[in-house]
Enzyme design. Structure first.
Site, PDB file in Angstrom:
ATOM      1  N   HIS A  57       0.844  -1.201   0.000  1.00  0.00           N
ATOM      2  CA  HIS A  57       0.000   0.000   0.000  1.00  0.00           C
ATOM      3  C   HIS A  57       0.876   1.248   0.000  1.00  0.00           C
ATOM      4  O   HIS A  57       1.969   1.264   0.581  1.00  0.00           O
ATOM      5  CB  HIS A  57      -0.908   0.026   1.218  1.00  0.00           C
ATOM      6  CG  HIS A  57      -1.951  -1.038   1.215  1.00  0.00           C
ATOM      7  ND1 HIS A  57      -3.000  -1.027   2.104  1.00  0.00           N
ATOM      8  CD2 HIS A  57      -2.122  -2.138   0.435  1.00  0.00           C
ATOM      9  CE1 HIS A  57      -3.771  -2.081   1.881  1.00  0.00           C
ATOM     10  NE2 HIS A  57      -3.254  -2.772   0.882  1.00  0.00           N
ATOM     11  N   GLU A  59       0.692   4.074   1.587  1.00  0.00           N
ATOM     12  CA  GLU A  59       1.014   4.659   2.893  1.00  0.00           C
ATOM     13  C   GLU A  59       2.054   3.833   3.651  1.00  0.00           C
ATOM     14  O   GLU A  59       2.966   4.392   4.255  1.00  0.00           O
ATOM     15  CB  GLU A  59      -0.255   4.786   3.741  1.00  0.00           C
ATOM     16  CG  GLU A  59      -1.329   5.650   3.113  1.00  0.00           C
ATOM     17  CD  GLU A  59      -2.289   4.894   2.195  1.00  0.00           C
ATOM     18  OE1 GLU A  59      -3.340   5.460   1.879  1.00  0.00           O
ATOM     19  OE2 GLU A  59      -1.991   3.755   1.795  1.00  0.00           O
ATOM     20  N   CYS A  87      -5.968   2.327   5.743  1.00  0.00           N
ATOM     21  CA  CYS A  87      -6.534   1.098   6.289  1.00  0.00           C
ATOM     22  C   CYS A  87      -5.853   0.802   7.633  1.00  0.00           C
ATOM     23  O   CYS A  87      -4.943   1.520   8.051  1.00  0.00           O
ATOM     24  CB  CYS A  87      -6.335  -0.062   5.314  1.00  0.00           C
ATOM     25  SG  CYS A  87      -4.611  -0.622   5.165  1.00  0.00           S
ATOM     26  N   CYS A  90      -2.058   0.404   7.251  1.00  0.00           N
ATOM     27  CA  CYS A  90      -1.372   1.659   6.981  1.00  0.00           C
ATOM     28  C   CYS A  90      -1.412   2.595   8.184  1.00  0.00           C
ATOM     29  O   CYS A  90      -0.437   3.290   8.459  1.00  0.00           O
ATOM     30  CB  CYS A  90      -1.963   2.319   5.745  1.00  0.00           C
ATOM     31  SG  CYS A  90      -1.631   1.369   4.233  1.00  0.00           S
TER      32      CYS A  90
END
Length: 161
Positions: A57, A59, A87, A90
């Site tokens: 991801h 992030e 999420c 993250c």
């Protein structure tokens, strides 16, 4: 403190990063890291998620790079701008990296309405504020920003089944 207009401009830059991620074949997410002086010091789109790398991801990848480059004290004074609310994974990366502020464009719940049960992104319905509230430091969270919602959603159009 940045103005709302500045925050919107940083979010639009994160949208551009997400667009580049999608154009390179990855999921359409993007994040940038801004220092206390207002300079963009890092930017990151999603990287390929594979069987051997499930943490690509934007992030989380950004926090990994930031942790190698900056001290925890420096990171605490920085802001991560991201197209979509982080999420749980993250948010954990932000917490452990020690970034003090998170600004996002659209909520995780909005993302869930886009992705549905797409196995490529089994989205949580868990706001990052709830993740941070269980921690021991006061991470500031701002979002969603209706001014960039359509920009974020446009990058996702036609991507999810």
């Amino acid at each position: 403190m940045t103005t709302r207009e500045q925050r919107i401009e940083y979010l639009r830059r994160a949208v551009e990063v997400s667009r580049r991620a999608r154009e390179s074949g990855n999921t359409p997410f993007g994040a940038i890291l801004v220092d206390a002086d207002g300079d963009i010091v890092l930017e990151q789109g999603n990287i390929e998620i594979t069987e051997s790398n499930c943490t690509g991801h934007a992030e989380t990848t950004l926090m990994e790079a930031a942790s190698k480059r900056f001290t925890k004290a420096e990171l605490w004074r920085m802001t991560m701008y991201t197209t979509v609310e982080p999420c749980a994974m993250c948010a954990g990366a932000v917490y452990w990296a020690n970034v003090g502020t998170v600004v996002y464009g659209v909520s995780e719940r909005t993302l869930l309405s886009l992705t549905g049960d797409d196995e490529q992104n089994p989205t949580f319905d868990l706001p990052c504020r709830e993740v941070f509230a269980r921690g021991q430091k006061p991470i500031v969270v701002e979002g969603p920003f209706p001014e960039v919602e359509q920009d974020v959603l446009t990058v996702h159009e036609g991507y999810w089944r």
